[in-house]
Design an enzyme around this catalytic site. Structure first.
Site, PDB file in Angstrom:
ATOM      1  N   HIS A 123      27.182  -4.950 -11.953  1.00 26.31           N
ATOM      2  CA  HIS A 123      27.079  -3.965 -13.042  1.00 26.31           C
ATOM      3  C   HIS A 123      27.392  -4.639 -14.379  1.00 26.31           C
ATOM      4  O   HIS A 123      26.646  -4.491 -15.353  1.00 26.31           O
ATOM      5  CB  HIS A 123      28.032  -2.797 -12.777  1.00 26.31           C
ATOM      6  CG  HIS A 123      28.246  -1.899 -13.964  1.00 26.31           C
ATOM      7  ND1 HIS A 123      27.232  -1.165 -14.542  1.00 26.31           N
ATOM      8  CD2 HIS A 123      29.370  -1.631 -14.693  1.00 26.31           C
ATOM      9  CE1 HIS A 123      27.722  -0.474 -15.566  1.00 26.31           C
ATOM     10  NE2 HIS A 123      29.015  -0.745 -15.675  1.00 26.31           N
ATOM     11  N   HIS A 127      33.749  -5.355 -19.859  1.00 26.19           N
ATOM     12  CA  HIS A 127      33.968  -3.988 -20.339  1.00 26.19           C
ATOM     13  C   HIS A 127      34.718  -3.071 -19.370  1.00 26.19           C
ATOM     14  O   HIS A 127      35.351  -2.114 -19.801  1.00 26.19           O
ATOM     15  CB  HIS A 127      32.642  -3.337 -20.774  1.00 26.19           C
ATOM     16  CG  HIS A 127      31.820  -2.785 -19.661  1.00 26.19           C
ATOM     17  ND1 HIS A 127      30.887  -3.531 -18.986  1.00 26.19           N
ATOM     18  CD2 HIS A 127      31.794  -1.560 -19.081  1.00 26.19           C
ATOM     19  CE1 HIS A 127      30.315  -2.789 -18.053  1.00 26.19           C
ATOM     20  NE2 HIS A 127      30.851  -1.583 -18.083  1.00 26.19           N
ATOM     21  N   GLU A 133      39.873  -0.867 -17.453  1.00 22.61           N
ATOM     22  CA  GLU A 133      39.810   0.439 -16.802  1.00 22.61           C
ATOM     23  C   GLU A 133      39.922   0.343 -15.275  1.00 22.61           C
ATOM     24  O   GLU A 133      40.606   1.146 -14.646  1.00 22.61           O
ATOM     25  CB  GLU A 133      38.490   1.115 -17.179  1.00 22.61           C
ATOM     26  CG  GLU A 133      38.455   2.580 -16.819  1.00 22.61           C
ATOM     27  CD  GLU A 133      37.208   3.241 -17.370  1.00 22.61           C
ATOM     28  OE1 GLU A 133      37.002   3.195 -18.598  1.00 22.61           O
ATOM     29  OE2 GLU A 133      36.437   3.805 -16.573  1.00 22.61           O
ATOM     30  N   ASP A 134      39.270  -0.638 -14.708  1.00 23.07           N
ATOM     31  CA  ASP A 134      39.150  -0.656 -13.243  1.00 23.07           C
ATOM     32  C   ASP A 134      39.938  -1.744 -12.524  1.00 23.07           C
ATOM     33  O   ASP A 134      39.920  -1.796 -11.293  1.00 23.07           O
ATOM     34  CB  ASP A 134      37.660  -0.789 -12.847  1.00 23.07           C
ATOM     35  CG  ASP A 134      36.872   0.449 -13.249  1.00 23.07           C
ATOM     36  OD1 ASP A 134      37.494   1.514 -13.395  1.00 23.07           O
ATOM     37  OD2 ASP A 134      35.656   0.334 -13.437  1.00 23.07           O
ATOM     38  N   ASP A 172      -1.185  12.259 -29.065  1.00 26.39           N
ATOM     39  CA  ASP A 172      -0.752  10.858 -29.023  1.00 26.39           C
ATOM     40  C   ASP A 172      -0.224  10.453 -27.646  1.00 26.39           C
ATOM     41  O   ASP A 172       0.708   9.679 -27.534  1.00 26.39           O
ATOM     42  CB  ASP A 172       0.297  10.586 -30.116  1.00 26.39           C
ATOM     43  CG  ASP A 172       1.488  11.528 -30.008  1.00 26.39           C
ATOM     44  OD1 ASP A 172       1.421  12.496 -29.226  1.00 26.39           O
ATOM     45  OD2 ASP A 172       2.492  11.295 -30.704  1.00 26.39           O
TER      46      ASP A 172
HETATM   47 MN    MN Z   1      30.689   0.200 -16.863  1.00 28.56          MN
END
Ligand code: MN
Length: 736
Positions: A55, A79, A83-84, A266
């Protein structure tokens, strides 16, 4: 098929960013960030069963495809670490620097506390990320890449979560991607969200599109050939390609704008990319000469770019074989901006130093809503409720679709129903607060006039103009509403404060009256020393403390040592004479001795107010005993036969105070009385009466006062101090 699950490897990522990053230290740092994240996420797996790091790699790949800076790629790889995993911000800062740590921290969801409501979380998370984005736009760019990959792999989530995430994407991330012009990301997000939110609707359009493009393509190719031949005869450089309208865009036209599929012009469009702006208009000319344009369908977004910087010429032509096509003409730069918005503008270029602060400033200059967004996301945004903040953002910025102009031609986008009040607050809060009148397209209008796209708006301000509560019903933006409410609350607060001060004054007056003390006298005595003593910055604060009972009237009376039983004070208060004269007599009777030592029927004269230490003389009145005057008192000079020798009692108590009238001549200035009172009372004397008379003719002031002093010696010290006072030019004793 829209849904896929492609595993990204580090090698693939490396191959992508190596096309534009070549500095060895940068390459090394990106690799280090990958290895760090890989180690931290080791043993974690996604719902798809893939290792978690896939990911992070996919997110970094999306960022690399946008050619973002090395720090952005590093933050993309890292990123989810805070958090994880057990990673801390400090750890990231130590390994990868402050910038990367800020970005990763900004992307970390707030810690969940079990007693929070779920929607509050969501709003809190959104607020956190938008506030971080207001400081550094890269936070949102990474978040969008993150969300895009999560959308691409949503098939592994339960249906309830698919719908929830898709809705959140549409509500929050699509609008922000739109505002930033990140159209490639936006379009993919919209199609994916639609797929999960209305699978049937999605598949229906997909089928219609597949069917119609076959017929449309052959017609379009004929036009393409004709234009290619036409332009080849000129020297204008060009590339021609076609694009298919996204499923979501068609869905929107069909279900929101209620158009039939056949009436969408269009579905397929031709895109002509050329070199210069002039080339764009030249090409347009050739096309209009060869094909019949559909009236009212020409749009010049070059002269008038969209708020997200989109520029292009759009025209719609008849193919001649029953079809209608849109043709878009733009330069290469415009095309890049059209696809990638801000990301195209601020693509990382090696050799030029990347400056996130400069990038942020550039964005504020180019995207006019961004400055407003930054304003909305200030310190105050952290104090208001998260859902209020997110609602304001959605209403005022994301849903803004009325475009008006400032007199200088700047575009301001406002939500539907906005008025000159919203416009004024959008320009500046101060302009909103001082709004007095408005002109729309040169005509004076009420400030409640609803603005339309294309209006040129001018506002007039006046220094003493201010919002009223009726304005709340005359504006549409949450920003203006909240600023008006705040202003009214403050005004109300001022009123409440005023009321409390008045009440405090009354309670002080009552307390003083009970003790036979005078209010205005006391008020005049309140100086900085007194305010400091009660820890107040000004007299209003002192009254508010009296109101809240933090300072009692008694404390104030004690501070000034005002004693109601003291003859001098009560005399001053009542300014009646009788009762006091009697008391005074009791004192003075013993103070003066006749040469024979007797003390009967002796009073101090009121005209020259003698005090111990003065040269004195007795005056035998007609039937009213002996009055003691100062020797130079003019009132007794005529009748020397009535004069009698008197002396001050040598055993006189040093503590007894005698009244004495004093005059001070000065040039008028601020705080004059306060300064005089301070000096008068500084040497242990008491002030019992003071009066000031301003002579307008020469701006001088005569201050007369009655002091209670123990001796002429004490008075002379006070005179010395008074004479030192700025603007005082004469001090004298009075003789009436
Ligand atoms: Mn993520």
């Amino acid at each position: 098929m829209i849904v896929e699950n492609k595993i990204v490897t580090f090698e693939e990522l490396e191959a992508t960013y190596s096309k534009y990053i070549s500095v060895p230290s940068d390459l090394e740092n990106i690799k280090k960030a990958y290895e760090f994240a890989n180690k931290k996420h080791m043993g974690q797996f996604r719902k798809s069963g893939d290792p978690y790091i896939s990911h992070a790699l996919a997110v970094a790949l999306i960022l690399a495809q946008m050619q973002t800076a090395p720090t952005t790629l590093m933050a993309g790889l890292l990123h989810d670490t805070i958090e994880d995993t057990d990673t801390t911000k400090e750890e990231i800062e130590a390994n990868f620097g402050q910038e990367v740590a800020f970005l990763v921290e900004g992307l970390t969801k707030i810690t969940r506390l079990s007693d929070f409501h779920k929607t509050d979380f969501l709003a809190e998370d959104h607020r956190k990320i938008f506030i971080a984005m207001a400081q550094d736009i890269r936070v949102i760019v990474i978040k969008l890449a993150d969300r895009l990959h999560n959308m691409r792999t949503l098939q592994f989530q339960p249906e309830e979560k698919q719908k929830r995430i898709s809705k959140e994407t549409m509500d929050v991330y699509v609008p922000i991607a739109h505002r930033l012009g990140l159209n490639t990301i936006l379009s993919e997000m919209q199609d994916l969200s639609l797929y999960y939110l209305d699978k049937e609707g999605y598949q229906k359009i997909e089928a219609l599109l597949n069917e119609s493009t076959k017929a449309l393509n052959s017609s379009l190719n004929k036009i393409k050939d004709k234009i290619t031949k036409l332009l080849a005869t000129t020297k204008i450089p060009f590339e021609i390609s076609s694009r298919v309208k996204s499923i979501y865009s068609i869905y929107k036209k069909m279900y929101i704008k209620n158009k039939k599929f056949e009436d969408i012009y269009d579905i397929l469009a031709l895109r002509i990319i050329t070199q210069s702006e002039t080339n764009c208009y030249e090409i347009l000319g050739y096309i209009h000469s060869a094909f019949l344009p559909v009236p009212g369908r020409f749009k010049d977004y070059i002269a008038m770019p969209k708020p997200n910087m989109y520029q292009s010429l759009h025209t719609t032509i008849l193919s001649g074989d029953g079809h209608v096509f849109e043709i878009q003409i733009r330069t290469k730069e415009m095309d890049e901006t059209a696809e990638e918005g801000v990301a195209a503008h601020w693509r990382y270029k090696e050799g030029t130093k990347y400056d996130p602060k400069k990038e942020q400033r550039d964005i504020e200059d180019n995207l006019h809503w961004f400055k407003y967004f930054v304003n909305m996301s200030d310190e105050e945004a952290k104090k208001t409720s998260a859902s209020d903040y997110v609602n304001s953002l959605q209403k005022d910025i994301f849903q803004a679709n009325v475009y008006v102009f400032t007199p200088k031609g700047k575009v301001i986008d406002l939500p539907k129903g906005s008025t000159p009040i919203d416009f004024a607050y959008r320009i500046h809060t101060q302009i909103g607060e001082n709004l007095y009148g408005a002109k729309v397209n040169g005509k004076l209008v009420p400030i409640s006039t609803v603005l339309k796209t294309g209006d040129m708006v001018e506002v007039e301000t006046k220094e003493n103009a201010c919002p009223s509560s009726s304005w709340l019903n005359m504006c549409a933006t949450n920003f203006a509403k909240s600023k008006i409410k705040k202003f009214l609350a403050k005004q109300n607060l001022d009123y409440v404060k005023f009321d409390q001060i008045e009440k405090a004054k009354q309670s002080l007056k009552d307390a003083l009256k009970e003790r036979k003390l005078n209010f205005s006298q006391l008020e005049k005595m309140i100086d900085n020393k007194c305010l400091n003593n009660f820890k107040c910055n000004n007299i209003d604060e002192l009254y508010l403390k009296i109101y809240s009972k933090n300072v009692t009237p008694q404390a104030l009376i004690d501070y000034f040592k005002l004693e109601p039983n003291d003859a001098s004070v009560s005399r001053a208060i009542n300014s009646s004479t009788n009762a006091n004269k009697n008391k005074f007599k009791a004192v003075s009777d013993n103070a003066i001795l006749l040469s024979d030592g007797s003390t009967s029927m002796i009073k101090l004269a009121n005209c020259c107010t003698p005090i111990p230490g003065d040269e004195i003389v007795g005056y035998i009145t007609k039937g009213n005993g002996i009055k003691v005057h100062r020797q130079d008192c003019p009132n007794i000079q005529k009748e020397s036969s009535r004069q009698i020798d008197v002396i001050w009692n040598p055993n006189l108590s040093k503590n007894v105070k005698y009244p004495c009238d004093v005059a001070v001549e000065c040039y008028d200035r601020n705080n004059l009385l306060v300064d005089i009172m301070n000096i008068a009372t500084s040497q242990g004397a008491s002030l019992i009466k003071i009066n000031a008379k301003l002579r307008q003719s020469n701006k001088t002031t005569l201050v007369t006062m009655t002091l209670q002093v123990t001796s002429a010696e004490q008075l002379s010290k006070i005179f010395d101090s008074l004479k030192q006072l700025n603007s005082v030019y004469e001090v004298r004793r009075c003789i009436h």
